[in-house]
Design a protein around this motif. Structure first.
Motif, PDB file in Angstrom:
ATOM      1  N   ALA A 193       0.848  -1.191   0.000  1.00 55.96           N
ATOM      2  CA  ALA A 193       0.000   0.000   0.000  1.00 55.96           C
ATOM      3  C   ALA A 193       0.890   1.251   0.000  1.00 55.96           C
ATOM      4  O   ALA A 193       1.994   1.241   0.532  1.00 55.96           O
ATOM      5  CB  ALA A 193      -0.907  -0.001   1.220  1.00 55.96           C
ATOM      6  N   SER A 194       0.398   2.304  -0.608  1.00 61.30           N
ATOM      7  CA  SER A 194       1.190   3.528  -0.641  1.00 61.30           C
ATOM      8  C   SER A 194       1.262   4.112   0.781  1.00 61.30           C
ATOM      9  O   SER A 194       0.335   3.978   1.567  1.00 61.30           O
ATOM     10  CB  SER A 194       0.581   4.545  -1.595  1.00 61.30           C
ATOM     11  N   LYS A 195       2.381   4.748   1.032  1.00 60.46           N
ATOM     12  CA  LYS A 195       2.566   5.354   2.379  1.00 60.46           C
ATOM     13  C   LYS A 195       1.733   6.617   2.467  1.00 60.46           C
ATOM     14  O   LYS A 195       1.715   7.444   1.558  1.00 60.46           O
ATOM     15  CB  LYS A 195       4.030   5.697   2.615  1.00 60.46           C
ATOM     16  N   LYS A 196       1.030   6.706   3.545  1.00 58.77           N
ATOM     17  CA  LYS A 196       0.245   7.911   3.775  1.00 58.77           C
ATOM     18  C   LYS A 196       1.139   8.948   4.443  1.00 58.77           C
ATOM     19  O   LYS A 196       1.905   8.651   5.326  1.00 58.77           O
ATOM     20  CB  LYS A 196      -0.962   7.622   4.640  1.00 58.77           C
ATOM     21  N   GLU A 197       1.004  10.164   3.990  1.00 59.16           N
ATOM     22  CA  GLU A 197       1.822  11.218   4.572  1.00 59.16           C
ATOM     23  C   GLU A 197       1.060  12.029   5.541  1.00 59.16           C
ATOM     24  O   GLU A 197      -0.045  12.160   5.636  1.00 59.16           O
ATOM     25  CB  GLU A 197       2.392  12.088   3.463  1.00 59.16           C
TER      26      GLU A 197
END
Length: 89
Positions: free
Chosen positions: A85-89
């Motif tokens: 999953a893409s990293k949430k910023e």
């Protein structure tokens, strides 16, 4: 089917049972036992199971397709690779 029939015949002979005795225990005719032992493909699978039960070999049926190497390989090929999953910023 011929190989299966020969194996069933050998199992019967090892137990010193006649075709008539196995037929009685499997609730079929001695002619049906003869057909099984010859590998005749028209004998119903249920009869084979009853004969295996009469010879006390019914657990052997559970070994059918137990080690499905090809099926497992095909299944592994069709599994999708999970992406992170893409990293949430």
């Amino acid at each position: 089917m011929q190989v299966v029939g020969e194996q069933i015949k050998l199992a019967r002979l090892r137990r010193n049972l006649s075709m008539a005795q196995v037929a009685e225990r499997a609730t079929c005719s001695p002619l049906t036992i003869a057909r099984i032992e010859k590998g005749t493909p028209t004998v119903a699978m249920g009869i084979y199971l009853r004969v295996l039960y009469a010879l006390q070999l019914d657990d052997d049926i559970l070994l059918l397709a137990k080690e499905d190497i090809m099926g497992k390989a095909l299944q592994d090929l069709s599994l999708k690779k999970r992406e992170r999953a893409s990293k949430k910023e």
